[in-house]
Write a protein that holds these residues in place. Structure first.
Motif, mmCIF file in Angstrom:
data_model
loop_
_atom_site.group_PDB
_atom_site.id
_atom_site.type_symbol
_atom_site.label_atom_id
_atom_site.label_comp_id
_atom_site.label_asym_id
_atom_site.label_seq_id
_atom_site.Cartn_x
_atom_site.Cartn_y
_atom_site.Cartn_z
ATOM 1 N N ILE A 125 30.553 40.990 12.329
ATOM 2 C CA ILE A 125 29.437 40.044 12.224
ATOM 3 C C ILE A 125 28.807 39.814 13.592
ATOM 4 O O ILE A 125 27.577 39.844 13.741
ATOM 5 C CB ILE A 125 29.900 38.725 11.572
ATOM 6 C CG1 ILE A 125 30.247 38.966 10.098
ATOM 7 C CG2 ILE A 125 28.836 37.639 11.713
ATOM 8 C CD1 ILE A 125 30.917 37.799 9.415
ATOM 9 N N VAL A 126 29.629 39.588 14.612
ATOM 10 C CA VAL A 126 29.101 39.373 15.966
ATOM 11 C C VAL A 126 28.343 40.606 16.435
ATOM 12 O O VAL A 126 27.236 40.509 16.984
ATOM 13 C CB VAL A 126 30.246 39.005 16.940
ATOM 14 C CG1 VAL A 126 29.772 39.047 18.378
ATOM 15 C CG2 VAL A 126 30.807 37.636 16.593
ATOM 16 N N GLU A 127 28.922 41.790 16.233
ATOM 17 C CA GLU A 127 28.243 43.030 16.630
ATOM 18 C C GLU A 127 26.941 43.203 15.855
ATOM 19 O O GLU A 127 25.925 43.642 16.413
ATOM 20 C CB GLU A 127 29.163 44.238 16.399
ATOM 21 C CG GLU A 127 28.561 45.556 16.816
ATOM 22 C CD GLU A 127 28.377 45.680 18.310
ATOM 23 O OE1 GLU A 127 27.492 46.456 18.719
ATOM 24 O OE2 GLU A 127 29.089 45.024 19.077
ATOM 25 N N GLY A 128 26.951 42.850 14.580
ATOM 26 C CA GLY A 128 25.731 42.936 13.780
ATOM 27 C C GLY A 128 24.642 42.014 14.295
ATOM 28 O O GLY A 128 23.463 42.400 14.355
ATOM 29 N N ILE A 129 25.008 40.802 14.664
ATOM 30 C CA ILE A 129 24.025 39.858 15.215
ATOM 31 C C ILE A 129 23.472 40.387 16.534
ATOM 32 O O ILE A 129 22.257 40.341 16.772
ATOM 33 C CB ILE A 129 24.656 38.459 15.377
ATOM 34 C CG1 ILE A 129 24.950 37.856 14.004
ATOM 35 C CG2 ILE A 129 23.752 37.544 16.191
ATOM 36 C CD1 ILE A 129 25.794 36.597 14.041
ATOM 37 N N ILE A 130 24.353 40.916 17.381
ATOM 38 C CA ILE A 130 23.900 41.462 18.670
ATOM 39 C C ILE A 130 22.961 42.643 18.445
ATOM 40 O O ILE A 130 21.919 42.750 19.105
ATOM 41 C CB ILE A 130 25.112 41.862 19.541
ATOM 42 C CG1 ILE A 130 25.858 40.602 19.992
ATOM 43 C CG2 ILE A 130 24.682 42.700 20.736
ATOM 44 C CD1 ILE A 130 27.190 40.889 20.658
ATOM 45 N N LEU A 131 23.307 43.520 17.519
ATOM 46 C CA LEU A 131 22.427 44.650 17.218
ATOM 47 C C LEU A 131 21.091 44.194 16.655
ATOM 48 O O LEU A 131 20.038 44.741 16.983
ATOM 49 C CB LEU A 131 23.108 45.608 16.232
ATOM 50 C CG LEU A 131 24.164 46.528 16.789
ATOM 51 C CD1 LEU A 131 24.864 47.265 15.656
ATOM 52 C CD2 LEU A 131 23.546 47.531 17.748
ATOM 53 N N TYR A 132 21.121 43.184 15.797
ATOM 54 C CA TYR A 132 19.893 42.735 15.144
ATOM 55 C C TYR A 132 18.925 42.079 16.133
ATOM 56 O O TYR A 132 17.733 42.298 16.047
ATOM 57 C CB TYR A 132 20.224 41.755 14.014
ATOM 58 C CG TYR A 132 19.015 41.429 13.178
ATOM 59 C CD1 TYR A 132 18.557 42.326 12.215
ATOM 60 C CD2 TYR A 132 18.320 40.234 13.352
ATOM 61 C CE1 TYR A 132 17.443 42.043 11.459
ATOM 62 C CE2 TYR A 132 17.208 39.943 12.594
ATOM 63 C CZ TYR A 132 16.770 40.839 11.654
ATOM 64 O OH TYR A 132 15.656 40.553 10.915
ATOM 65 N N ILE A 133 19.462 41.297 17.072
ATOM 66 C CA ILE A 133 18.562 40.600 17.986
ATOM 67 C C ILE A 133 18.214 41.421 19.225
ATOM 68 O O ILE A 133 17.352 41.023 19.997
ATOM 69 C CB ILE A 133 19.128 39.220 18.426
ATOM 70 C CG1 ILE A 133 20.446 39.377 19.181
ATOM 71 C CG2 ILE A 133 19.274 38.319 17.244
ATOM 72 C CD1 ILE A 133 20.986 38.080 19.746
ATOM 73 N N SER A 134 18.904 42.573 19.422
ATOM 74 C CA SER A 134 18.582 43.389 20.591
ATOM 75 C C SER A 134 17.224 44.051 20.399
ATOM 76 O O SER A 134 16.803 44.366 19.298
ATOM 77 C CB SER A 134 19.674 44.448 20.819
ATOM 78 O OG SER A 134 19.645 45.410 19.791
#
Length: 151
Positions: free
Chosen positions: A141-150
């Motif tokens: 989930i954290v990696e997904g959020i980081i990928l999404y907002i990058s």
């Protein structure tokens, strides 16, 4: 839609699935770990064709096949799977230091660090594999959020 946003959304969805369905996720992680061990073994053999890497590669492939083919029999051994991956990664990293010019020393050090992290994760999940699944879910989930907002 950008590739990072799609990967982020998929990572968040997969993380939520891991957290909502931990028993199913344990079997899924067993398959993923088995496949990663198979690929790790093949890569170990192909990257540096030496006796040590061939032995490590064969052991990795055998362990990977065991974890892929016996999902229900080994799903409770999630902690041991992390121990096996940790040990194999540490061995591959150490052999990378002595391999010569084919492998960089930085990547070998990174492989050793990942092996130590996998070994520690095995310690947490040995008593209760649900902890490892929840940790993997939160990480996704954290990696997904980081990928999404990058950008």
């Amino acid at each position: 839609m950008e590739v990072n946003k799609i990967a982020g959304i998929l990572s968040i969805i997969l993380g939520l699935i891991f957290m909502i369905f931990p028993i199913f996720s344990t079997a899924l992680v067993s398959v993923f770990i088995g496949l990663s061990l198979i690929f790790l073994g093949i890569a170990s053999i192909l990257i540096n064709f030496s006796a040590v890497n061939i032995i490590i590669g064969i052991i990795s492939i055998i362990c990977g096949l065991i974890f892929v083919l016996n999902i229900s029999a080994l799903s409770f051994l999630l902690g041991f799977q992390f121990y096996i991956i940790g040990i194999l990664l540490i061995l591959i990293g150490v052999t990378g230091f002595f391999a010569g010019d084919n492998i960089s020393k930085k990547s070998s050090a990174l492989i050793i660090i990942f092996g130590i992290i996998a070994f520690i994760l095995g310690g947490f999940s040995i008593n209760n594999p649900i902890y490892a699944i929840l940790l993997i879910g939160v990480s996704l989930i954290v990696e997904g959020i980081i990928l999404y907002i990058s950008e």
